[in-house]
Scaffold this active site. Sequence first.
Site, PDB file in Angstrom:
ATOM      1  N   HIS A 118      17.169 -40.639 -26.887  1.00  0.00           N
ATOM      2  CA  HIS A 118      15.862 -40.781 -26.937  1.00  0.00           C
ATOM      3  C   HIS A 118      15.403 -39.656 -27.825  1.00  0.00           C
ATOM      4  CE1 HIS A 118      15.088 -43.838 -24.174  1.00  0.00           C
ATOM      5  NE2 HIS A 118      15.822 -43.120 -23.131  1.00  0.00           N
TER       6      HIS A 118
ATOM      7  N   ASN B 113      18.933 -46.530 -28.641  1.00  0.00           N
ATOM      8  CA  ASN B 113      17.665 -46.161 -28.256  1.00  0.00           C
ATOM      9  C   ASN B 113      16.629 -47.460 -27.848  1.00  0.00           C
ATOM     10  OD1 ASN B 113      15.019 -45.048 -27.905  1.00  0.00           O
ATOM     11  ND2 ASN B 113      14.974 -43.864 -29.611  1.00  0.00           N
TER      12      ASN B 113
ATOM     13  N   TYR C  86       8.254 -38.016 -31.955  1.00  0.00           N
ATOM     14  CA  TYR C  86       9.109 -38.731 -32.598  1.00  0.00           C
ATOM     15  C   TYR C  86       9.828 -38.317 -33.778  1.00  0.00           C
ATOM     16  CZ  TYR C  86       7.739 -42.057 -28.953  1.00  0.00           C
ATOM     17  OH  TYR C  86       7.350 -42.515 -27.916  1.00  0.00           O
TER      18      TYR C  86
HETATM   19  C1  DQA Z   1      11.448 -43.280 -26.939  1.00  0.00           C
HETATM   20  C2  DQA Z   1      10.970 -43.020 -25.629  1.00  0.00           C
HETATM   21  C3  DQA Z   1      10.387 -44.242 -25.077  1.00  0.00           C
HETATM   22  O1  DQA Z   1       9.608 -43.884 -23.763  1.00  0.00           O
HETATM   23  C4  DQA Z   1       9.341 -44.819 -26.077  1.00  0.00           C
HETATM   24  O2  DQA Z   1       8.848 -45.856 -25.547  1.00  0.00           O
HETATM   25  C5  DQA Z   1      10.071 -45.106 -27.182  1.00  0.00           C
HETATM   26  C6  DQA Z   1      10.740 -43.915 -28.054  1.00  0.00           C
HETATM   27  C7  DQA Z   1      12.255 -42.094 -27.606  1.00  0.00           C
HETATM   28  O3  DQA Z   1      12.873 -42.114 -28.731  1.00  0.00           O
HETATM   29  O4  DQA Z   1      11.709 -40.990 -27.409  1.00  0.00           O
HETATM   30  O5  DQA Z   1       9.469 -46.341 -27.899  1.00  0.00           O
HETATM   31  O6  DQA Z   1      12.739 -44.122 -26.592  1.00  0.00           O
END
Ligand code: DQA
Length: 146
Positions: free
Chosen positions: A101, A75, A24
Amino acid sequence: MMKKILLMHGANLNFLGKRNPEHYGNLTLSDLEKIVTKEALKFNFDIINYQSNHEGNLIDALQEHASNCAGIIINPGAFSHYSYALHDALLDTNLPVVEVHLSKVTGREIWRRTSVIEPACIHVIEGKKENGYKEAIKVISEYLNK
Ligand code: DQA
């Protein structure tokens, strides 16, 4: 008046900066919102920021803001993978929606590879961290200028 884009974040994204940086990145949600707002200005868009850990709040915010917006960047976090209610709420906005994402969801656990909101979106971007959001603005701008 400048057109508005709703920038919506779902579950756990208020914890950006504390979550796994490999997936992230290191930015906080507030850093990210500032970057997106700055980029949007180049395309003459204002950004409305909204984050919630609660599915119903996201739906309420969509219903409240959609009529004032030209597009949505979302997102949803893990809601992406199972929230049919969010899919329907996005569809009901009748707006161009781009799903973003930060991580490359299709390269992670099998359950992350499905997005139930994708059919309500014009485009999906994954694995480009904050650059994915910048690209999303361009996608919405081009879609609206078509
Ligand atoms: C996410 C990917 C999702 O699977 C995860 O639950 C998240 C973040 C991403 O930004 O990569 O919380 O949306």
